[in-house]
Design an enzyme around this catalytic site. Structure first.
Site, PDB file in Angstrom:
ATOM      1  N   LYS A  75      55.296 -22.892  39.063  1.00 14.60           N
ATOM      2  CA  LYS A  75      54.746 -23.470  37.838  1.00 14.60           C
ATOM      3  C   LYS A  75      55.286 -24.885  37.670  1.00 14.60           C
ATOM      4  CE  LYS A  75      54.141 -22.411  32.866  1.00 14.60           C
ATOM      5  NZ  LYS A  75      54.469 -21.469  31.784  1.00 14.60           N
ATOM      6  N   SER A 150      50.673 -19.632  29.138  1.00 12.84           N
ATOM      7  CA  SER A 150      50.581 -20.953  29.711  1.00 12.84           C
ATOM      8  C   SER A 150      50.679 -20.963  31.238  1.00 12.84           C
ATOM      9  CB  SER A 150      51.679 -21.849  29.150  1.00 12.84           C
ATOM     10  OG  SER A 150      52.961 -21.384  29.529  1.00 12.84           O
ATOM     11  N   SER A 174      53.832 -16.157  28.077  1.00 16.72           N
ATOM     12  CA  SER A 174      53.188 -17.068  29.021  1.00 16.72           C
ATOM     13  C   SER A 174      53.168 -16.593  30.466  1.00 16.72           C
ATOM     14  CB  SER A 174      53.860 -18.441  28.960  1.00 16.72           C
ATOM     15  OG  SER A 174      53.376 -19.149  27.859  1.00 16.72           O
TER      16      SER A 174
END
Lengths: 485, 481, 95
Positions: A75, A150, A174
């Site tokens: 990420k 997210s 997330s």
């Protein structure tokens, strides 16, 4: 099955049997990226060429550690030395971290190779990955739907077979919510199990790095790599190391599962409820004791979450001022303008919304009414979970009230977007571990996930319980993302 | 009304840099100087993703400071964030302590103008990080940020408004500085900014209960400007009130050149620092055992040293007080006594010539460039008659300029005392020849005349002649006449 | 919960953000809506409850006072939008 469809433990088996090579594995993912990335848009930066070079190096040096040369996706809010870390923000469009996050040091120690940095909501604020400055990631099951957020890039990349597994971060859901939306496994460990050093902070007391994998066993393997105390993070726990791959086959007979009735109210989609009821039935069939319980703090937890997360974010994002790094406005004639214009042009709308909310709740006259109360509610939420964990080994709930929604359908309604975090947020408020496991698809073919919540540092328990389900209900073998257009 | 009709109320917030090896939240060195941004790392530069880790010595030093100033040490303390934007503050928040400081409710004793003991209460001592430095770019018209000082550990010592004159403020600050030096938690180098004060001044009519509105002068780093600043503020505030005005609560900047205070305009808006608990750090919970250990490690404090000097070295009250006022002077004294066994001489040199030169040069005792070895050797050279006291005074001056062994100095300068009787006799005879009046005076019973003659001889030999021998020979020779 | 335009502007100033006229309106509405929801914390049974400050009860995690230097000046300055003589350049600041 194609190589890119296999789990990491399946890849390891094939490597052990010399049925495939590490080079073939990497090539398979590279080709898959070439084929599908244009549809999915999961990456911000692709580093497959560096991965290739690293693999050559590994083979030349004859490094044979178990995970050496295996690819991973990261990420884009986890700092990687020498590779851009953008947090999907214009603010950090060209930012290159001078150091590696502790989890990256651990990944590098294993000689794993990164295929690239994955898309996300800007600074991890959002639940759809639509708040990325760079691109909108699509859900591999249906390209008109969001992948969740997210960590949407991470979840979509794993689901689409662009990476075998990925790291994400979970502040209010997330990792788990996009896992649920994309039909993969998302593990959010106990606050403190994994070092936050090098994770660009959103809300320091809630953030935790997590894993997105194809199945539970892979989650255990990856957790083994990244868990552990770090002297650079004083909030990281000092605990004995556990081999999480060794805890997976203990069964669930006699295990006590609590089902909080508050998570089955009107807010939860009917098809989701039905899917979860089947999961409950499955556990009963396997010999678990399932009982309805009460967790009467979910609404408070959600309100508390937005107060605390935004307050901490408003302070954590103060350092982005266009002086030492990051976006600097072209329009300024004095220092104040440099600050204001850089920040106003560098941050996106959702980030600014949360900075404003956070600044407001900390400002003079409101601190006691919001922030202080929220910290007390936090204690209430913790106590409520503690009470339940005296009776139950795990708590089971939906991961999200609904399946993945259409792109752009909620972007103009922040509160509605926030309310969708109701199932995942209490876990972060209490600092607990939780995992999302796919358990079926709805009538439109979109994946549904359920969540298992454990007591502090009971990753072994939730992994075992999740694994037991997965062994019976083989989601991966029954459903595949179809890249519907 | 005149100045006598007003009462002055002063509170001081002192920032002292702790003399740890590393910064408060990262492992960068705290050394003063260094090329810009070379004592920095991703943490003190506030790179994204970095986290603070508290230096254990910072806690220990703050607790020491608390114990040495009669504070209660908190068993449950934490760090908080103070949020504001300024380019010298890279995180846009300072990690400080808000509602749970490490030390509270202490006091320091000073003497007021009537030489009565007066307690100045301390509200609190807390730990926090220093900011970086902005340099001016002489060519491009901008400013340049150097973060070498960012993250250097500070303690902030906040007094109650118990101070009622500039004189008391100075005494309080000197006492505090001396305590911090004694317990070795700060080197208190004012010119490097490692001991600096924010000065809050207000006035009220005598008898008035309510405190007047206060003004604050920030970052004062010399005793002289603090005293001048306070005096200026008192006069200014009285003028404002006497002419019917009102004191504005504001932050002021003292300008040493003009001798005036100026309002700091850009801080017109009331600051809202949005304090909240620092989520990246865990609580500090000190145990009884920890506090007891720190207490037992505290060195001897000035009061107790003073008593020892009275008892053991037979110094006068005044001498003992002056020497113990500074740890450096006091250490210099003790070490010199150990090496010479001559407390009187050591005391005299320190309080006369050395103190005078410190004053003239406006430097602090810790900046004395020579060692106790040098002073001890000097005292021994006098005792042995190698040099006279007059020469010794010149050696002291020289030690401040070019510190090295006194024996080397006097050799290089040719200052060795003339003790050869033949040589001295020659000088004596010459002086007697040119001063018949003094000879008459002495014979007439004026013993002082010998002093004059010795003085003349010293003048001619540039202080090098042995004065005892001169004395003896002058008397002998006159008696022969 | 009513949030005035002045309040939004004040908050934006504290956060060093510029807001356009339409943003002021939008953020004002968002903030009101979210705060109205957040107000439910006021109904929570929290009387006498401590505030949660650190999530687990860890305390006293300290570092030894030992110098370690980790990054070069070049690495630390590589992202600077403007630098000079090893320092970050900003518009002139008048003290």
């Amino acid at each position: 099955m194609e190589i890119y469809e296999l789990t990491v433990h399946e890849l390891l088996e094939k490597l052990d049997k010399k049925e495939i090579t590490k080079k073939e594995i990497l090539t398979s993912f590279q080709n898959r990226i070439k084929e599908k990335e244009k549809d999915v848009q999961a990456f911000i930066t692709i580093t497959d060429k560096q991965a290739e070079e690293q693999l050559e190096e590994i083979e030349k040096e004859n490094i044979t550690t178990r995970l050496a040369g295996l690819p991973i996706g990261i990420k884009d809010n986890i700092c990687t030395k020498g590779v851009k870390t953008t947090c999907a923000s214009r603010m950090l469009e060209n930012f290159i971290s001078p150091y590696d996050a502790t989890v990256m040091e651990k990944i590098n120690d294993e000689k794993m190779v990164s295929l690239g940095k994955l898309n996300m909501d800007e600074f991890a604020m959002g639940g759809s990955t639509e708040h990325s400055y760079f691109k909108k990631t699509k859900n591999p099951w249906n390209l008109n739907k969001v992948p969740g957020g997210s960590s949407g890039g991470s979840a979509a990349a794993v689901a689409a077979g662009l990476v075998p597994w990925a790291l994400g971060s979970d502040t209010g859901g997330s990792v788990r919510q996009p896992a649920s939306f994309c039909g993969v496994v998302g593990l959010k460990p106990t606050y403190g199990l994994i070092s936050r050093y090098g994770l660009v902070a959103f809300a320091s007391s809630l953030d935790q790095i997590g894993t997105l994998t194809k199945d539970v066993e892979d989650a255990a393997i990856l957790l083994n790599v990244i868990a552990g105390h770090d002297e650079k993070d004083t909030t990281s726990a000092t605990r004995e190391k556990i081999d999480y791959t060794k805890v997976l086959n203990k069964g669930v007979k006699g295990l006590r599962i609590g089902i909080p009735k508050e998570y089955f109210g009107d807010g939860i989609n009917k098809e989701v409820k039905e899917a979860i009821n089947k999961v409950i039935k499955q556990y009963q069939d396997m010999g678990a004791i399932v009982e309805e319980c009460s967790l009467d703090v979910a609404d408070y937890a959600l309100a508390t979450y937005y107060i605390i997360a935004c307050a901490e974010a408003s302070s954590n994002l103060g350092r982005f001022d266009g002086i030492r790094y990051g976006y600097r406005t072209k329009e300024f004639s004095n220092l104040k303008e440099l600050y204001k214009n850089s920040r106003s042009e560098g941050f996106g709308e959702e980030v600014k919304r949360r900075i404003i909310l956070g600044t407001y709740v900390l400002s003079s006259g409101y601190y006691d009414a919001y922030y202080k109360k929220a910290q007390q509610v936090r204690t209430l939420v913790k106590n409520e979970f503690e009470k339940n964990f005296k009776k139950y080994d795990v708590i089971l709930s939906p991961t999200a009230p609904n399946v993945a929604f259409d792109l752009a359908s909620k972007i103009d309604n922040p509160l509605e977007m926030y309310l969708a975090d109701v199932c995942t947020v209490p876990v972060n408020i209490a600092g607990l571990p939780a995992i999302s496991i796919p358990c079926g698809v709805n009538s439109e073919g979109m994946p549904i996930g359920f969540q298992l919540i454990g007591n502090h540092f009971e990753e072994a328990t939730i992994l075992n319980v999740a694994h037991a389900y997965e062994q019976e209900r083989k989601f991966r073998q029954n459903y595949k993302p179809e890249f519907k257009k | 009304m005149s100045r006598e009709d007003y009462e002055v109320v002063i509170g001081l917030e002192v920032h002292a840099e702790l003399s740890t090896k590393t910064k408060i939240f990262c492992s960068c060195p705290t050394e003063f100087g260094g090329e810009p941004n070379t004592h920095c790392c991703p943490i003190c530069m506030a790179m994204p993703g970095t986290l603070p880790v508290l230096n254990e010595k910072v806690v220990e030093y703050a607790v020491k400071a608390g114990l040495a100033t009669n504070c209660e040490i908190s068993r449950d303390s934490k760090n908080d964030r103070k949020n504001y934007f300024y380019p010298d503050l890279p995180k846009a928040y300072q990690i400080s302590q808000f509602d749970k400081p490490l030390c509270e409710n202490g006091y320091i004793e000073i003497e007021d103008k009537n030489e009565q003991k007066k307690k100045i209460r301390l509200t609190r001592i807390h730990i926090e990080e220093d900011a970086g430095k902005l340099n001016h770019d002489d060519f491009g018209g901008g400013s340049l940020v150097d973060l070498n000082r960012a993250g250097v550990p500070l303690i902030e010592i906040v007094s109650e408004p118990d101070i009622s004159s500039s004189d008391e403020a100075e005494k309080y600050l000197r006492k505090l500085k001396s305590i911090l030096e004694y317990i070795e938690v700060s080197d208190c180098k004012m010119q490097e900014g490692s001991f600096r004060a924010d000065v809050n001044v207000s006035i009220r009519k005598k008898g008035e209960k309510k405190l007047g509105t206060r003004t604050e002068m920030k970052n004062m780093n010399s005793f002289r400007s603090i005293v001048r600043g306070i005096e200026y503020e008192i006069d200014r505030q009285i003028d404002v009130i006497e002419s019917g005005g009102k004191i504005e609560q504001e932050t002021l900047r003292w300008d040493d050149v003009s001798g005036k205070t100026f309002s700091m305009r850009d801080k017109e808006d009331a600051q809202d620092y949005r304090y909240f608990p620092e989520p990246d750090l865990v609580a500090i919970r000190l145990t009884e055992e920890y506090i007891a250990n720190v207490k037992s490690s505290l060195p001897e404090l000035p009061e107790s040293r003073k008593q020892r000097y009275l008892d053991k070295y037979k110094l006068t009250e005044r001498e003992a007080k002056l020497i113990t006022a500074s740890k450096y002077l006091s250490n210099l004294f003790e070490e010199t006594v150990l090496k010479t066994n001559n407390p009187k001489a050591a005391c005299n040199w320190i309080l006369s010539d050395i103190s005078r030169i410190l004053n003239e040069k406006e430097i602090e005792p810790n900046e004395i460039p020579f060692t106790s070895d040098n002073l001890a050797e000097l005292i021994k050279l006098i005792e042995k008659g190698t040099i006279s006291s007059a020469i010794a005074k010149k050696v002291i001056e020289e030690l401040f300029e070019n510190p090295k062994e006194p024996s080397k100095i006097i050799e290089e300068k040719g200052w060795i005392q003339i003790s050869d009787e033949g040589a001295i006799k020659e000088i004596v005879l010459k002086i007697l020849e040119t001063n018949p009046q003094s000879v008459q005076d002495y014979k007439g019973g004026k013993d002082k005349a010998i002093g004059f003659l010795v003085g003349q001889a010293m003048k001619q030999t540039k202080g090098k002649a042995n004065p005892q021998m001169l004395n003896k020979l002058f008397i002998e020779e006159i008696n022969k006449m | 919960m009513q949030v005035s335009k002045e309040e939004i502007l004040h908050i934006a100033k504290l956060a060093d953000l510029n807001l356009q006229e339409d943003e002021v309106q939008k953020y004002r509405e968002n903030l009101e809506e979210i705060l109205n929801y957040a107000n439910i914390v006021n109904n929570a049974p929290i009387n006498g409850l401590e505030e949660t400050i650190s999530i687990d009860n860890e305390c006293n995690v300290f570092r030894k006072d030992e110098v370690k230097q980790t990054s070069t000046l070049e690495e630390l300055l590589q992202n600077a939008p403007d630098s000079q003589n090893g320092m970050f350049k900003i518009p002139k600041v008048i003290n």
